[in-house]
Enzyme design. Structure first.
Site, mmCIF file in Angstrom:
data_model
loop_
_atom_site.group_PDB
_atom_site.id
_atom_site.type_symbol
_atom_site.label_atom_id
_atom_site.label_comp_id
_atom_site.label_asym_id
_atom_site.label_seq_id
_atom_site.Cartn_x
_atom_site.Cartn_y
_atom_site.Cartn_z
ATOM 1 N N GLY A 14 -2.170 6.287 8.949
ATOM 2 C CA GLY A 14 -0.890 6.217 9.639
ATOM 3 C C GLY A 14 -0.933 5.191 10.743
ATOM 4 O O GLY A 14 -1.850 4.382 10.826
ATOM 5 N N ALA A 15 0.078 5.252 11.612
ATOM 6 C CA ALA A 15 0.191 4.250 12.661
ATOM 7 C C ALA A 15 -0.930 4.363 13.685
ATOM 8 O O ALA A 15 -1.257 3.388 14.350
ATOM 9 C CB ALA A 15 1.543 4.398 13.362
ATOM 10 N N LYS A 28 -7.886 13.530 10.963
ATOM 11 C CA LYS A 28 -7.350 12.224 11.355
ATOM 12 C C LYS A 28 -8.132 11.680 12.552
ATOM 13 O O LYS A 28 -8.239 12.340 13.591
ATOM 14 C CB LYS A 28 -5.868 12.350 11.710
ATOM 15 C CG LYS A 28 -5.240 11.014 12.097
ATOM 16 C CD LYS A 28 -3.742 11.152 12.266
ATOM 17 C CE LYS A 28 -3.134 9.787 12.580
ATOM 18 N NZ LYS A 28 -1.671 9.862 12.711
ATOM 19 N N ASP A 40 7.742 7.468 13.158
ATOM 20 C CA ASP A 40 7.245 6.894 11.897
ATOM 21 C C ASP A 40 7.606 7.788 10.709
ATOM 22 O O ASP A 40 6.753 8.145 9.901
ATOM 23 C CB ASP A 40 5.733 6.683 11.973
ATOM 24 C CG ASP A 40 5.254 5.650 10.940
ATOM 25 O OD1 ASP A 40 6.096 4.909 10.402
ATOM 26 O OD2 ASP A 40 4.039 5.608 10.673
#
Length: 790
Positions: A511-512, A532, A627
Site C-alpha cells: 500500500g501507500a 504490514k 487511498d
C-alpha cells in the site's frame, strides 16, 4: 375514425387564449346562492357544475362531477379558507368581476382578471372560463389545479397538486405532487422541504428536458410530454376515444397521497360509477407514503384496511383521529432524572421501522447489548438491531411502517405498570430487570471475594509499585505496555513477527505506507495473519504513533479489516491484521474469469460505503482513508467487503473537519483538491475515490483502459456520456441488470466525483441513496472540467 383523431389532436393543441365554441353563456349580473336556486351553473350536458356545494357546517365554492349518490368535487376555490356561511352569494357583477358576498358584508374576488370579463361559461370538459368582449379567455379554472386533472388539463413545470384532507373536506391535506424542472414528477409530505430524501414516489423521468407537462387525453392515456412533443412516460397507454356523454376520466392526487386515474361511467338517472384504471402506488404498498400516519406512530395494512397504530408506551394524540400520530405516555425528562427503574422494558415491535434518523450507532454488538444500551440511555426511545449493528433513535419518530417482507428487530422503550406488565398482552418485554438483578448478585460476590483476597495481593502490589516507580525514574517504562492497556491490542516483538512471516517471505500486497506479508500465529492455533511493515514512518514521533494506534485499536466494524496487534521497537513499526483469504476486490473485478453478478456487486458496493462511513462519522476521531481503491478492499470468507490499509492515512483531531497535507493516495483515485495549492482536505476526498470505485464495480473494469475504443478509455467520462445520451445499457454490455437501479447507481457515482468537494454527498447520504431510501437527485450537467481524472 381518422377524422375523430384529427379533431382530438386539434382540440389538444388549441391554446387556452381562444375558444372555438363556448358553452351556453353566463351573462353579467348572474348570481348564485347557498340557500336557494340557482346554487350552481351547469355545463351543457349537465355532467359538471360550478357553484356552492355543502362542506361541514357551511359551503365551499367549486366544480364537481354531478352524480348519484354523491357528487365528485374536482376543483375548489380558496381551499384553506373557512367554509362559506349559509346566506352567502356569488355574483358575476355588471362590471365583469366574479365576487363572493359573505353574510357579514365582506366582498372577495374569486378570479383576478385583466381586462374585465364579459361572459362566463361552464364547459363539458369541467373547465370554468371567463371571456373578454372579443371571446378571448382571460381566466380558466384549468390553469389553477387543486387535486385533480381532467381531460385536456395539463400540469406544468413547478406546478403542484395538493391532496385534500379527506373525501369530504377539500382543504389542503398532507401531501403534494410536483412536476420538477428536470421533468421528474414527485410526491412528498407537505410538511417537508422539497428535498429528495422526503420523496416517496417518483416517475423516474429526471433529466427529460425542459417544459415537461403531465397530460390526460380523452382516450384515457395519461402521460408525460416534453417540449418537442415526444412522450417520455406513459402511465396508461389509452384504450379508445371515449364518448364523453357516457365515459369521463379524471386523475386525482387523493387524500392518502397517491395519484390515481379514474374512469367514470355515466349511468341512467344520474348514477355515477367509477373504476380505478391506474394507481401510482399499489394498494398493498400504501404505507410507503411518507406521512400517511403522524409522528411516533406506524402504518400497517390488513387486507384493504390501512391503520395507524401506536407503538408500546404511546397513546394517540386524538383517539378519534389516529392519523394525527401518537405521544409518549412518559417523558424523557422523567427517564433521565427520575427513577430509571420505571422504564425497564424494551418491547419488541416486529417488522416495524421508522425514518432513518439514528443519533448513535453501536457496532459489533448482539441484540441483548443493543437492548440494554438503549434502555440505559435516557435519549433512546427505539433501537433497531441489524447485522450486529444497533441503531438508536430518539423522538420524534417519523414515517413508521410495518413491512412483513422486510423483517427487522425493533425494540421500543416502555414503562412498567403497577401490575408489572404492559397492558398490551401481545408485548413480550425484554427481561432487563432480571438481568440487572443477576448482575447485582454477581457484583456482590466479586466484592466479597475481592475483600478476602486483597490481603494476599497487597504484598505483590507493593512490590509492583516499587518496580514501576523505578522504571519511571530511570525512563525504562515500555510505551507499548501503556498502549496495550489503553487499546486492548496485542503487542508483538519484532522477532515474533519475523518468525510468524518466515522472515517476511510471502508478500501478498503493498500500500501507500508499506508492504504486506502473510504469516501465522503458532500460539493461536495457527491463525493466519497479514503483517504490514510501515516504511514511511521517518517523520512520525513516538507520541503520534501511540495516539494514532489508540484510535485505530478502537475501530470495530464488519466492513473494516480487523487490527489484531502491532509492533513498536525502535524505528520498527508493524501492524498485524486478520488475514483475508479471498484476496482483494481488484482480483475479483479485473482478473476473475466470470464477473460477479449484479446483485453481488451492489451488495459489495454498499458494504464498502458502510465501512467508509464508519471511518468518517462513527469513529472516536474521524479518519480520512486517503487511498480507497479495489486493491485496498479485501474479501472475507463469505465474500463480504472489508476495507484495509486505513490505519495511518490521516487522522483528524477532535475539533477538526479538514486538514492540510501533501498529496497521498493512488493516481486515478485521488480527488482533485489534493493537487490544488493550499486546498483543505476533508472526508469528501474519500467520497471522490469511492465514486471511481463505484464505476469500476458497475463495469468490472479499471478506471483507465487503453485497449478499448478512444471514447471508452477514461471510464467515468464514458459513463457520463452514456448517461446523458440515454445509453446506459452500453456500460454493462449484454449483462441483464435492473436499469432503474443502474441509473440510480450511476447518478450516485456522478455526484461522488464532482470536482467541488462541497457538492459531493456524505457517505451516509450515499448509503441512503444506494439503498433506495431516498430518490437520487439528478447530477448537474457537465461543465468544463466538471469531472476530472488525475
Amino acid at each position: 375514425m381518422a377524422s375523430k383523431l384529427l379533431i382530438l389532436l386539434f382540440l389538444h393543441l388549441l391554446p387556452l387564449t381562444k375558444s372555438q365554441s363556448p358553452a351556453p353563456n353566463i351573462t353579467l349580473g348572474s348570481t348564485l346562492y347557498t340557500n336557494s336556486t340557482p346554487n350552481s351553473w351547469p355545463s351543457p350536458s349537465g355532467h359538471f357544475a360550478f357553484g356552492f356545494y355543502p362542506s361541514g357546517n357551511g359551503f365551499k365554492l367549486g366544480i364537481w362531477l354531478v352524480g348519484s349518490p354523491n357528487n365528485t368535487v374536482v376543483w375548489t376555490s380558496r381551499r384553506n379558507e373557512t367554509v362559506i356561511s349559509p346566506g352567502a352569494a356569488l355574483a358575476f357583477s355588471a362590471d365583469g368581476r366574479l365576487l363572493l358576498h359573505s353574510t357579514d358584508g365582506q366582498v372577495q374576488p374569486i378570479a383576478e382578471t385583466t381586462p374585465q370579463a364579459s361572459v362566463a361559461s361552464m364547459h363539458d370538459s369541467g373547465n370554468f372560463l371567463l371571456y373578454d368582449s372579443s371571446w378571448t379567455i382571460i381566466w380558466a379554472s384549468f390553469n389553477f389545479p387543486t387535486d385533480t386533472l381532467l381531460v385536456r388539463q395539463n400540469l406544468v413545470v413547478d406546478q403542484f397538486l395538493y391532496s385534500s384532507i379527506s373525501e369530504t373536506d377539500a382543504s389542503i391535506g398532507n401531501f403534494k405532487l410536483l412536476l420538477q424542472r428536470d421533468g421528474n414528477l414527485v410526491a412528498y409530505p407537505i410538511r417537508s422541504y422539497t428535498d429528495a430524501k422526503y420523496v416517496y414516489w417518483s416517475s423516474f423521468t429526471a433529466n427529460s428536458g425542459r417544459n415537461v407537462t403531465l397530460n390526460l387525453n380523452a382516450d384515457s392515456r395519461f402521460y408525460l410530454l416534453n417540449s418537442t412533443g415526444r412522450s417520455i412516460k406513459n402511465f396508461t397507454e389509452g384504450r379508445y376515444l371515449a364518448d364523453n356523454t357516457k365515459v369521463l376520466y379524471r386523475a386525482t392526487f387523493d387524500a392518502d397521497g397517491i395519484l390515481r386515474l379514474y374512469q367514470h361511467q355515466m349511468g341512467t338517472e344520474g348514477s355515477l360509477g367509477f373504476t380505478i384504471l391506474w394507481t401510482a402506488i399499489r394498494e398493498e404498498n400504501r404505507c410507503s407514503v411518507k406521512g400517511i400516519c403522524g409522528e411516533n406512530s406506524f402504518c400497517t395494512i390488513d387486507g384493504a384496511k390501512l391503520s395507524c397504530l401506536c407503538p408500546p408506551g404511546f397513546d394517540f394524540v386524538d383517539p378519534n383521529q389516529p392519523n394525527l400520530g401518537c405521544k409518549s405516555n412518559f417523558t424523557v425528562m422523567n427517564d433521565c432524572f427520575g427513577k430509571k427503574g420505571n422504564a425497564n422494558y424494551m418491547s419488541p415491535l416486529p417488522n416495524t421501522a421508522w425514518e432513518v434518523s439514528e443519533y448513535d450507532v453501536l457496532t459489533q454488538v448482539n441484540e441483548e447489548t443493543c437492548s440494554e444500551n438503549c434502555w440505559m440511555d435516557c435519549n433512546c426511545v427505539v433501537a433497531t438491531f441489524r447485522d450486529q449493528i444497533c441503531y438508536k433513535q430518539k423522538l420524534p419518530l417519523r414515517f413508521g411502517r410495518r413491512n412483513i417482507s422486510n423483517p427487522t428487530k425493533t425494540l421500543v422503550k416502555t414503562r412498567s405498570f403497577p401490575s408489572g406488565l404492559p397492558p398490551d398482552t401481545n408485548v413480550v418485554p425484554t427481561k432487563i430487570t432480571n438481568k440487572l438483578s443477576k448482575k447485582h448478585v454477581i457484583v456482590g460476590i466479586v466484592i466479597i471475594t475481592f475483600s478476602v483476597l486483597v490481603s494476599l495481593f497487597s504484598g505483590y502490589l507493593l512490590f509492583s509499585h516499587r518496580i514501576c516507580s523505578y522504571n519511571v525514574r530511570t525512563g525504562q517504562l515500555n510505551s507499548s505496555d501503556v498502549l496495550i492497556e489503553e487499546i486492548n491490542l496485542r503487542s508483538f516483538t519484532y522477532d515474533q513477527l519475523v518468525q510468524a512471516t518466515d522472515n517476511f517471505k510471502e508478500e501478498i500486497g503493498r500500500g501507500a505506507s508499506g508492504k504486506v506479508y502473510k504469516g501465522s500465529l503458532a500460539r493461536n492455533g495457527g491463525q493466519e495473519i497479514a503483517v504490514k511493515r510501515l516504511e514511511k514512518m521517518v517523520d512520525e514521533t513516538e507520541v503520534e504513533f501511540r495516539n494514532e494506534m489508540k484510535i485505530i485499536g478502537r475501530t470495530h466494524h464488519k466492513n473494516l479489516v480487523q487490527l489484531i496487534g502491532f509492533c513498536s521497537e525502535g524505528s520498527k513499526r508493524l501492524l498485524v491484521y486478520e488475514f483475508m483469504k479471498n484476496g482483494s476486490l481488484a482480483t475479483l473485478l479485473f482478473k476473475s474469469k466470470k464477473r460477479p453478478v449484479w446483485n453481488e456487486r451492489m451488495r459489495i458496493l454498499i458494504e464498502i460505503a458502510r465501512g467508509i462511513n464508519y471511518l468518517h462519522e462513527e469513529c472516536e476521531t474521524r479518519i480520512i482513508h486517503c487511498d480507497i481503491k479495489p486493491q485496498n478492499i479485501l474479501m472475507g470468507e463469505s465474500w463480504s467487503a472489508k476495507i484495509s490499509d486505513f490505519g495511518l492515512s490521516k487522522l483528524l483531531k477532535p475539533d477538526q473537519t479538514r486538514t492540510y497535507t501533501t498529496a497521498r493516495g493512488t493516481r486515478g483515485y485521488v480527488a482533485p483538491e489534493w493537487y490544488k495549492s493550499n486546498a483543505p482536505i476533508t472526508v469528501k476526498a474519500d467520497v471522490y475515490s469511492f465514486g471511481v470505485v463505484l464505476f469500476e464495480i458497475i463495469c468490472c473494469r479499471k478506471n483507465m483502459e487503453l485497449a478499448v475504443p478512444d471514447e471508452e478509455i477514461v471510464l467515468m467520462d464514458w459513463i457520463y456520456e452514456c448517461y446523458v445520451g440515454g445509453e446506459l445499457g452500453k456500460v454493462v454490455g449484454e449483462e441483464v441488470v435492473d436499469m432503474a437501479e443502474l441509473e440510480k447507481t450511476v447518478k450516485v457515482g456522478l455526484w461522488c466525483v464532482h470536482t467541488e468537494a462541497v457538492q459531493r454527498p456524505s457517505m451516509k447520504s450515499v448509503i441512503t441513496m444506494l439503498e433506495g431510501n431516498v430518490v437520487t437527485p439528478v447530477p448537474p450537467l457537465k461543465p468544463c472540467s466538471m469531472y476530472v481524472n488525475v
